[in-house]
Design an enzyme around this catalytic site. Structure first.
Site, PDB file in Angstrom:
ATOM      1  N   THR A 193     -24.661 -10.203 -25.005  1.00 11.71           N
ATOM      2  CA  THR A 193     -24.061  -8.921 -24.661  1.00 11.71           C
ATOM      3  C   THR A 193     -22.657  -8.800 -25.244  1.00 11.71           C
ATOM      4  OG1 THR A 193     -25.337  -8.732 -22.630  1.00 11.71           O
ATOM      5  CG2 THR A 193     -23.256  -7.552 -22.692  1.00 11.71           C
ATOM      6  N   CYS A 227     -23.890  -0.379 -20.485  1.00  9.00           N
ATOM      7  CA  CYS A 227     -23.320  -1.713 -20.264  1.00  9.00           C
ATOM      8  C   CYS A 227     -21.981  -1.787 -20.992  1.00  9.00           C
ATOM      9  CB  CYS A 227     -24.273  -2.774 -20.796  1.00  9.00           C
ATOM     10  SG  CYS A 227     -23.539  -4.396 -20.995  1.00  9.00           S
ATOM     11  N   GLU A 261     -32.913  -5.452 -18.881  1.00  7.10           N
ATOM     12  CA  GLU A 261     -31.839  -6.372 -18.520  1.00  7.10           C
ATOM     13  C   GLU A 261     -31.761  -6.553 -17.007  1.00  7.10           C
ATOM     14  OE1 GLU A 261     -27.767  -5.335 -19.177  1.00  7.10           O
ATOM     15  OE2 GLU A 261     -27.203  -7.416 -19.485  1.00  7.10           O
ATOM     16  N   HIS A 293     -22.737 -13.466 -12.245  1.00 11.70           N
ATOM     17  CA  HIS A 293     -23.329 -12.356 -12.999  1.00 11.70           C
ATOM     18  C   HIS A 293     -24.376 -11.618 -12.157  1.00 11.70           C
ATOM     19  CE1 HIS A 293     -22.934 -10.186 -16.631  1.00 11.70           C
ATOM     20  NE2 HIS A 293     -24.229 -10.199 -16.893  1.00 11.70           N
ATOM     21  N   GLU A 301     -26.716  -6.106 -27.658  1.00 10.56           N
ATOM     22  CA  GLU A 301     -26.924  -7.543 -27.606  1.00 10.56           C
ATOM     23  C   GLU A 301     -27.130  -8.042 -29.038  1.00 10.56           C
ATOM     24  OE1 GLU A 301     -28.194  -5.730 -25.007  1.00 10.56           O
ATOM     25  OE2 GLU A 301     -26.994  -6.748 -23.487  1.00 10.56           O
ATOM     26  N   TYR A 318     -24.264  -7.332 -11.225  1.00  9.12           N
ATOM     27  CA  TYR A 318     -25.282  -6.281 -11.315  1.00  9.12           C
ATOM     28  C   TYR A 318     -25.284  -5.389 -10.080  1.00  9.12           C
ATOM     29  CZ  TYR A 318     -27.376  -8.349 -15.517  1.00  9.12           C
ATOM     30  OH  TYR A 318     -27.611  -8.805 -16.794  1.00  9.12           O
ATOM     31  N   CYS A 350     -22.421  -2.806 -11.729  1.00  5.63           N
ATOM     32  CA  CYS A 350     -22.652  -2.012 -12.948  1.00  5.63           C
ATOM     33  C   CYS A 350     -23.943  -1.216 -12.875  1.00  5.63           C
ATOM     34  CB  CYS A 350     -22.608  -2.895 -14.184  1.00  5.63           C
ATOM     35  SG  CYS A 350     -24.103  -3.867 -14.489  1.00  5.63           S
ATOM     36  N   CYS A 364     -17.948  -8.011 -18.665  1.00  4.56           N
ATOM     37  CA  CYS A 364     -18.131  -8.825 -17.457  1.00  4.56           C
ATOM     38  C   CYS A 364     -18.540 -10.259 -17.755  1.00  4.56           C
ATOM     39  CB  CYS A 364     -19.192  -8.207 -16.559  1.00  4.56           C
ATOM     40  SG  CYS A 364     -19.205  -6.424 -16.577  1.00  4.56           S
TER      41      CYS A 364
HETATM   42 FE1  SF4 Z   1     -23.163  -5.226 -18.914  1.00  2.00          FE
HETATM   43 FE2  SF4 Z   1     -23.511  -5.073 -16.303  1.00  2.00          FE
HETATM   44 FE3  SF4 Z   1     -23.565  -7.462 -17.529  1.00  2.00          FE
HETATM   45 FE4  SF4 Z   1     -21.283  -6.045 -17.226  1.00  2.00          FE
HETATM   46  S1  SF4 Z   1     -22.541  -6.964 -15.588  1.00  2.00           S
HETATM   47  S2  SF4 Z   1     -21.970  -7.129 -19.041  1.00  2.00           S
HETATM   48  S3  SF4 Z   1     -22.022  -3.977 -17.502  1.00  2.00           S
HETATM   49  S4  SF4 Z   1     -25.022  -5.749 -17.772  1.00  2.00           S
HETATM   50 FE    FE Z   2     -26.054  -8.873 -18.437  1.00  2.00          FE
END
Ligand code: SF4
Ligand code: FE
Length: 486
Positions: free
Chosen positions: A190, A99, A446, A291, A256, A295, A298, A103
């Protein structure tokens, strides 16, 4: 202006963050062996932005200044921007297998932008202009901003104002002429230790009784009264052993933390919602929507690495030609690309908001995240299937490098004869890292609970699914013109 990766690291060193880790105050978070890999992941977002070959994905033109900014500081100006966001996240997932944290700030600014605009239109407030000033500084300084949504929430059956402890949701404890004083905490934050600023949002839709909890504001990460308690990860202390193999991914990671606001003063210029409870639900819905789109980028990039690791493990075992192994790799690819398809689809079907930035298609973004609550688990299961039990029973790298028993480890754990045991150890440790170790925080749990637990998406799918229209379609085809006999 864009910060170089070195400037980013230096800027973090200047922060006076108060961080606790394993019961102790951390002197220097940037160089702490447990924290450092997560910093490297964020640093990657600065590094790739400097590279001409990634400029289209990693940077964008600011709608405020016309200047080039890191995409993580950008408000999406088209569906093309939304698509590029997802592609950028896949790229970074591939390059870090972790991660990269930045983001949450990008998703927060995009949500706060449109909601403050609509709030001002309806209520005559002036939050949007304040927010624009903040955004301008964020773009100029190329800040990493930590979008902070999730309150501890205490007893889930009770509203914020009905909790036994009033601090279980972040709230205003004092309103002054020059600003507000806030108290409470945000959990599972995060990237908190790698961020310059924090952008706080409410965590649920709220009613009038909860007005003091309907709160959005920005604060420097090292503001007076803010401190952090670093989250534990499975196998985290392997990073203290000094080796490079047993950790699975020695360079990158995520983190986190619990972020505590112990009576923090926030000047009015950094307050973007204060008491407008009717708009808290909209802000939650939009941030979560963005968000959930994230996902689809990422997790797919990390999935690419895990699929590759499983394929390499099969080669080193001599099993790569087995038809069931090939088929499992196809299945993993199918699942991973399905997630990507959802991320791209909710982006391509996005639309312009009243403030001018672009919002994803919320139904498709929620479907994206709902799939993310399942497919990474199946991909991880198949990776473990292909890798074999050695990924969890193997001796340590210290055994392999021991002058006496190293030869034994090499001899008995060798797969195909022309691949050194150390390479097999490396790839299996990477699979372990992603499925059971520090990176499983981001890739598995997550995927379940980040950006909202599965049930939160199902509520949105129910709301956005337009079941009435589907019933009408069926009735029309079936020749039903009236429901009930009269
Ligand atoms: Fe982390 Fe993915 Fe959230 Fe970006 S979108 S902060 S990489 S978990
Ligand atoms: Fe997240």
């Amino acid at each position: 202006a864009l910060k170089t990766p070195e400037q980013y690291e230096e800027s973090l060193r200047k922060l006076k963050l108060k961080v606790y880790l394993q019961g102790e105050l951390v002197e220097n978070p940037v160089d702490h062996p447990i924290i450092r890999p997560s910093m490297n992941s964020v640093k990657k977002t600065y590094e790739l932005a400097q590279k001409p070959e990634y400029a289209d994905l990693m940077t964008a033109v600011s709608h405020l200044t016309g200047e080039k900014v890191n995409r993580f500081c950008h408000l999406h100006q088209s569906t093309g921007d939304l698509v590029n966001k997802v592609k950028m996240q896949r790229l970074l997932g591939q390059q870090t297998a972790a991660c990269f944290q930045r983001c949450v700030g990008m998703d927060a600014i995009n949500a706060v932008d449109s909601v403050t605009f609509e709030m001002d239109q309806k209520l005559g407030t002036n939050y949007h202009e304040r927010f624009n000033q903040f955004l301008l500084k964020m773009q100029q300084e190329d800040w990493t901003v930590d979008g902070a949504m999730t309150d501890p929430k205490g007893d889930r059956s009770l509203a914020p104002s009905k909790q036994a402890d009033p601090d279980l949701y972040v709230h205003v404890v004092e309103k002054r002429q020059d600003g507000i004083v806030v108290r409470g905490a945000k959990a599972h934050q995060t990237g908190a230790i790698n961020s310059h600023w924090i952008l706080v949002m409410p965590t649920i839709a709220m009613g009038k009784d909860d007005a003091e909890y309907a709160l959005s504001f920005a604060a420097p990460a090292d503001a007076e009264g803010i401190f952090y308690i670093y989250g534990r990860q499975s196998c985290d202390t392997r990073k203290l052993e000094g080796g490079k193999i047993d950790v699975g991914n020695s360079e990158f990671g995520g983190h986190e933390a619990l972020m505590v606001f112990d009576d923090v003063f926030v000047p009015w210029e950094n307050v973007f919602m204060c008491g407008e409870a009717e708009f808290s639900g909209l802000l939650v819905e939009r941030f979560a929507g963005y968000h959930r789109q994230s996902y689809g980028g990422c997790k797919v990039g990390v999935g690419d690495v895990l699929i590759g690791a499983a394929a390499v493990a099969a080669e080193y075992n001599g099993a790569a030609k087995a038809s069931h192994v090939k088929d499992k790799l196809i299945e993993m690819t199918h699942l991973n690309e399905t997630l990507y398809a959802c991320g791209i689809a909710c982006s391509a079907e996005g639309h312009k908001t009243a403030s001018g930035n672009y919002l994803i298609n919320l139904l498709l973004a929620n479907v994206c995240k709902q799939n993310v609550t399942r497919y990474p688990y199946e991909i991880a299961r198949l990776a473990e299937d292909i890798a074999g039990g050695l990924m969890v029973t193997m001796p340590s790298e210290k055994d392999l490098h021991n002058p006496e028993i190293g030869k034994v480890v090499e001899k008995y754990f060798k797969g195909v004869s022309d691949v050194p045991m150390e390479q097999r150890m490396r790839i299996l440790r990477l699979v372990e890292n992603l499925t059971l170790g520090t990176a499983a925080v981001g890739y598995r749990t997550e995927s379940m609970h980040g950006a909202g637990s599965p049930q939160a998406q199902r509520i949105m799918i129910a709301r956005q699914g337009n079941l009435e229209q589907k019933k009408q379609l069926a009735k029309a085809i079936a020749g039903i013109t009236q429901d009930k006999a009269n």
